[in-house]
Design an enzyme around this catalytic site. Sequence first.
Site, PDB file in Angstrom:
ATOM      1  N   ALA A  12       8.257   6.784   8.792  1.00 41.80           N
ATOM      2  CA  ALA A  12       9.132   7.875   8.395  1.00 41.80           C
ATOM      3  C   ALA A  12       8.512   8.932   7.657  1.00 41.80           C
ATOM      4  CB  ALA A  12      10.246   7.646   7.348  1.00 41.80           C
ATOM      5  N   GLY A  15       2.842   9.223  12.121  1.00 44.85           N
ATOM      6  CA  GLY A  15       2.799   8.445  13.331  1.00 44.85           C
ATOM      7  C   GLY A  15       1.562   8.281  13.682  1.00 44.85           C
ATOM      8  N   HIS A 239      11.636  -2.547  16.365  1.00 42.09           N
ATOM      9  CA  HIS A 239      11.740  -2.458  14.775  1.00 42.09           C
ATOM     10  C   HIS A 239      10.474  -2.745  14.084  1.00 42.09           C
ATOM     11  CE1 HIS A 239      13.722  -3.412  10.747  1.00 42.09           C
ATOM     12  NE2 HIS A 239      13.742  -2.328  10.906  1.00 42.09           N
ATOM     13  N   ASP A 240       9.881  -1.898  13.255  1.00 38.98           N
ATOM     14  CA  ASP A 240       8.426  -2.038  12.610  1.00 38.98           C
ATOM     15  C   ASP A 240       8.608  -3.468  12.066  1.00 38.98           C
ATOM     16  OD1 ASP A 240      10.161  -1.181  10.647  1.00 38.98           O
ATOM     17  OD2 ASP A 240       8.974   0.745  10.458  1.00 38.98           O
ATOM     18  N   THR A 241       9.634  -3.754  11.138  1.00 38.58           N
ATOM     19  CA  THR A 241       9.628  -4.956  10.443  1.00 38.58           C
ATOM     20  C   THR A 241       9.654  -6.361  11.331  1.00 38.58           C
ATOM     21  OG1 THR A 241      10.610  -3.942   8.603  1.00 38.58           O
ATOM     22  CG2 THR A 241      10.470  -6.270   8.337  1.00 38.58           C
ATOM     23  N   THR A 265       6.154   1.258   1.052  1.00 38.11           N
ATOM     24  CA  THR A 265       7.031   2.263   0.435  1.00 38.11           C
ATOM     25  C   THR A 265       8.229   1.656  -0.047  1.00 38.11           C
ATOM     26  OG1 THR A 265       5.866   4.251   1.615  1.00 38.11           O
ATOM     27  CG2 THR A 265       8.175   4.541   0.588  1.00 38.11           C
ATOM     28  N   ASN A 302      16.219  -5.082   1.214  1.00 40.47           N
ATOM     29  CA  ASN A 302      15.357  -3.985   0.876  1.00 40.47           C
ATOM     30  C   ASN A 302      15.231  -3.903  -0.400  1.00 40.47           C
ATOM     31  OD1 ASN A 302      14.865  -3.452   3.934  1.00 40.47           O
ATOM     32  ND2 ASN A 302      16.990  -2.682   3.917  1.00 40.47           N
ATOM     33  N   GLY A 412       0.458  -2.373   3.431  1.00 45.36           N
ATOM     34  CA  GLY A 412      -0.550  -1.474   2.233  1.00 45.36           C
ATOM     35  C   GLY A 412      -0.609  -2.279   1.131  1.00 45.36           C
TER      36      GLY A 412
END
Length: 500
Positions: A12, A15, A239-241, A265, A302, A412
């Site tokens: 978000a 990229g 989906h990234d997760t 984040t 989340n 991260g």
Amino acid sequence: MKHNVIAVDLGASSGRIISSTLEDEKLELKEQFRFSNQPINITNSLYWDYLKIFQEIKYGLAIAQRDLEKIQSLSVDTWGVDYGFVGHDGNLLATPHSYRDTRVKKYEDDLHEISTPREMFNETGVQPSLINSNYQLFADMKLHPYLQDEISHIMFMPNLVEYFFSGKVSNEFTIASTSGLLDGKSRELSTETLDQLGLKKEWFGDISKGGKVLGNILPAIATEMHLDPDIQIINGIGHDTGAAVYSLPMKKDEAKNSAFISCGTWSIVGQQTDEPVITSDAYEAGLTNEGCIDGSNRLLKNITGLWIVQELQKEWSFKGEMVEFGEMVKEAEQANHIGSYINPNAACFSEPSDMEERIIEFLKQTNQTLPETRGELLLIVFESLALSYHQTIVELEKATNESIDTIYMFGGGTKNSLLVQLTANFCQTNVVIGPTEASVLGNVLSQYKTLGLIKNEDDRINILNNSFESKCVTPQNLNSINLDERTRDFENILHNYEVE
């Protein structure tokens, strides 16, 4: 033989084009190109600049082609819930909105008259939220009734980008599972939900699972960018997760007693389960259900994560104090625990700017001791995040009736050694630090699986063990503190301060 594939990893805020080379059951990742991907505010509406995204990916592929010479495939992973409308002529009907756009708020009450939040959860297993696709689509249909006649297909963001490169319509299970449109039991599109929203099932097509080759890259793109025309576009893990969880060296029989924390984040705390958990305990705890590549489930919550620290860093930089994240950790490690906490999910911490002032105001409103140093302020944030993780782990155990003895932590935020140690301490559980590039790694692994280079779970785990070293952080002896007292104090703060 070397097998080169490309992960298009869209976040978000940025990229990336990451290449992976697999040879002798060992893979290596290399960042080929990175670009900014900020939502664009036009007339008080937030949109994704899909033209820029498409062009930047093409440019990154050209760079990767020159470096690798041969590319077998690419696949795209992104954040959840957002989508695009494709018309009968094959072109986009409108610029895709960002999930942070405010148009949905106007129609929230209208939707709740049709289906209450609890009814939505019971039907889909997804926690109701204004960012979810079902809320967004309801607003879109209200705002633009003409779409009913103009829509040919609706695709979620990773599949939309893959459509730009392949010309093939698709929707994938892990990304669709974030939408609030799937039946919680069958994991197929919910006819009841679609009817309530005024949506047609055929707009979404079949929801694919397990990886699928869509076809070769469009000839016009290959010619324009001097790319290999045989590059295959793969509908892998959207989906990234979901991709990140696939990167964990965890066997299926270990999953029921393991949790994962995606630390960035946002912090995403969850557990793999065979089936969705749609119970009162799960709903009251704010847990939601999302999909895995094999059709199984992720039960998760989340939590506002290192966003708070990122905003503090930005705020201090505006004042002329450039404080690196490593320095923040050192200052927090040297600070004294003063017994104060924040609720990371409080609405006041979700907005940018004035983060230090917001923290101080929260502490005043909850009658807590104020920090005297920057280190004490940071320690409050880090301890509050770790205690939030602990609270969610307890909620997961209650919802699944399974004890958790291992936590896999990736992203991260694992570079923050203090936060990792606090997590191990407060959860009194071993924490295995996973790959920083977990989403990218899951993306490329799903491609190798689809291409037949990974045949089973043993192959996947062997590749992971051959390619990356895992580090296990164990809980420290906590005789010097009262963990139960800290947990109780933190939970009192949560109960006494309403999350809007």
